[in-house]
Structure formats: structure tokens, C-alpha cells
Design a protein around this motif. Sequence first.
Motif, PDB file in Angstrom:
ATOM      1  N   PRO A  83       0.847  -1.199   0.000  1.00 27.96           N
ATOM      2  CA  PRO A  83       0.000   0.000   0.000  1.00 27.96           C
ATOM      3  C   PRO A  83       0.880   1.247   0.000  1.00 27.96           C
ATOM      4  N   ILE A 116     -12.089   3.926  -6.427  1.00 24.89           N
ATOM      5  CA  ILE A 116     -12.370   3.033  -5.295  1.00 24.89           C
ATOM      6  C   ILE A 116     -13.775   2.446  -5.440  1.00 24.89           C
ATOM      7  N   GLY A 134     -14.114  -0.234  -7.927  1.00 31.03           N
ATOM      8  CA  GLY A 134     -13.402  -1.468  -7.611  1.00 31.03           C
ATOM      9  C   GLY A 134     -12.008  -1.600  -8.191  1.00 31.03           C
ATOM     10  N   MET A 167      -9.289   0.156  -7.043  1.00 28.22           N
ATOM     11  CA  MET A 167      -8.295   0.333  -5.995  1.00 28.22           C
ATOM     12  C   MET A 167      -8.983   0.415  -4.645  1.00 28.22           C
ATOM     13  N   ASN A 168      -8.208   0.229  -3.591  1.00 27.92           N
ATOM     14  CA  ASN A 168      -8.664   0.421  -2.219  1.00 27.92           C
ATOM     15  C   ASN A 168      -7.809   1.502  -1.588  1.00 27.92           C
ATOM     16  N   LEU A 221      -3.880  -1.470  -5.501  1.00 29.10           N
ATOM     17  CA  LEU A 221      -4.737  -2.008  -6.555  1.00 29.10           C
ATOM     18  C   LEU A 221      -5.548  -3.179  -6.025  1.00 29.10           C
ATOM     19  N   THR A 222      -6.774  -3.294  -6.463  1.00 30.44           N
ATOM     20  CA  THR A 222      -7.585  -4.471  -6.171  1.00 30.44           C
ATOM     21  C   THR A 222      -7.240  -5.539  -7.205  1.00 30.44           C
ATOM     22  N   VAL A 223      -7.802  -6.713  -7.041  1.00 36.48           N
ATOM     23  CA  VAL A 223      -7.607  -7.770  -8.037  1.00 36.48           C
ATOM     24  C   VAL A 223      -8.076  -7.271  -9.401  1.00 36.48           C
ATOM     25  N   LYS A 224      -9.223  -6.616  -9.429  1.00 35.00           N
ATOM     26  CA  LYS A 224      -9.766  -6.088 -10.681  1.00 35.00           C
ATOM     27  C   LYS A 224      -8.804  -5.085 -11.316  1.00 35.00           C
ATOM     28  N   GLY A 225      -8.295  -4.148 -10.526  1.00 38.24           N
ATOM     29  CA  GLY A 225      -7.365  -3.152 -11.048  1.00 38.24           C
ATOM     30  C   GLY A 225      -6.061  -3.779 -11.523  1.00 38.24           C
TER      31      GLY A 225
END
Length: 147
Positions: A27, A68, A71, A73-74, A88-92
Motif C-alpha cells: 500500500p 475506489i 473497484g 483500488m482500495n 490495486l484491487t484484483v480487478k485493477g
Amino acid sequence: MSVSNIDKFNHLTGKIFDELYTQFPMPCDLIAAQLMAPVPTAAGSEDCELELADHDAQFFLATVRWLIGSGFMNGEVIPTAQVTGAVLTVKGFEALKAMPHCLTHGHSIRERIAETMKVGSKETLKSLVVEEIAIGAKLITPVIEIL
């Protein structure tokens, strides 16, 4: 000629994705003043300081909130135009790694964004961000409840 919000969004999003991918999986903190161009302001003295315009800070916050919420990023949005713990999220991550069918050069979208950031082509960056978001949208899988 003023820059449209879509062009500004694409440019900022490209910078954000570049930073998040570079730091992945760690992060990081995103600070608007480091990702957007601060403007010189008179600080009430002989010295001139650089400060991010309020509308740019609000634009940064709206952009990261959208990323965010969509979906990609967090992170925790801080009202002082920052995001802490951004990742990054899995999607990103998957969207940035995606290899579009039209590519023959073998470079992922993320690699193309990084190269574009070095060269500075705003039009190429714009098209890459649009492509990345479209791929990310395809990664959304609907959840169907079976009764």
C-alpha cells in the motif's frame, strides 16, 4: 484551450495506476500535490510557494473516490487531497496486466502506461486509461443468488 474533465481524469488516472502498479502489492499514499501540477501562489511575502488549486484537489478526490467505488483500488480518502493505504484491487491489477487482442507488441496496458508517462503523450495515455477501465468493467462478474 482548456482541458476537458475526461482528459484530465484520464491523465490523473494514468498517473495513479502507474504509482499503484509500481508499488504493488505494498500500500502507498497518494498525494494530490505530487500527482497534479501545483500553481505558484504569493504567500504574503517575497517568497512564492507552490500550492494545489482547490478545484484540482476536489478533482483528485472525486477521481480516487470513483476508482475506489468502481473497484479498481482500495484506500482511505483523506479530505486533505490524499489517499492512505492505496493499493490495486484484483480487478485493477488484472486490468493493468491485460493483454488486449489488438496488441502485437506484447506489452501490457500497464507497461504501455509507464512508457507513455515517460514520453508524455496525453492522447496515448487517454486511450490506454479508457482501455484499462473497459477491461476492468469486463472483469466484474455478476453474483446470482439461487433461491
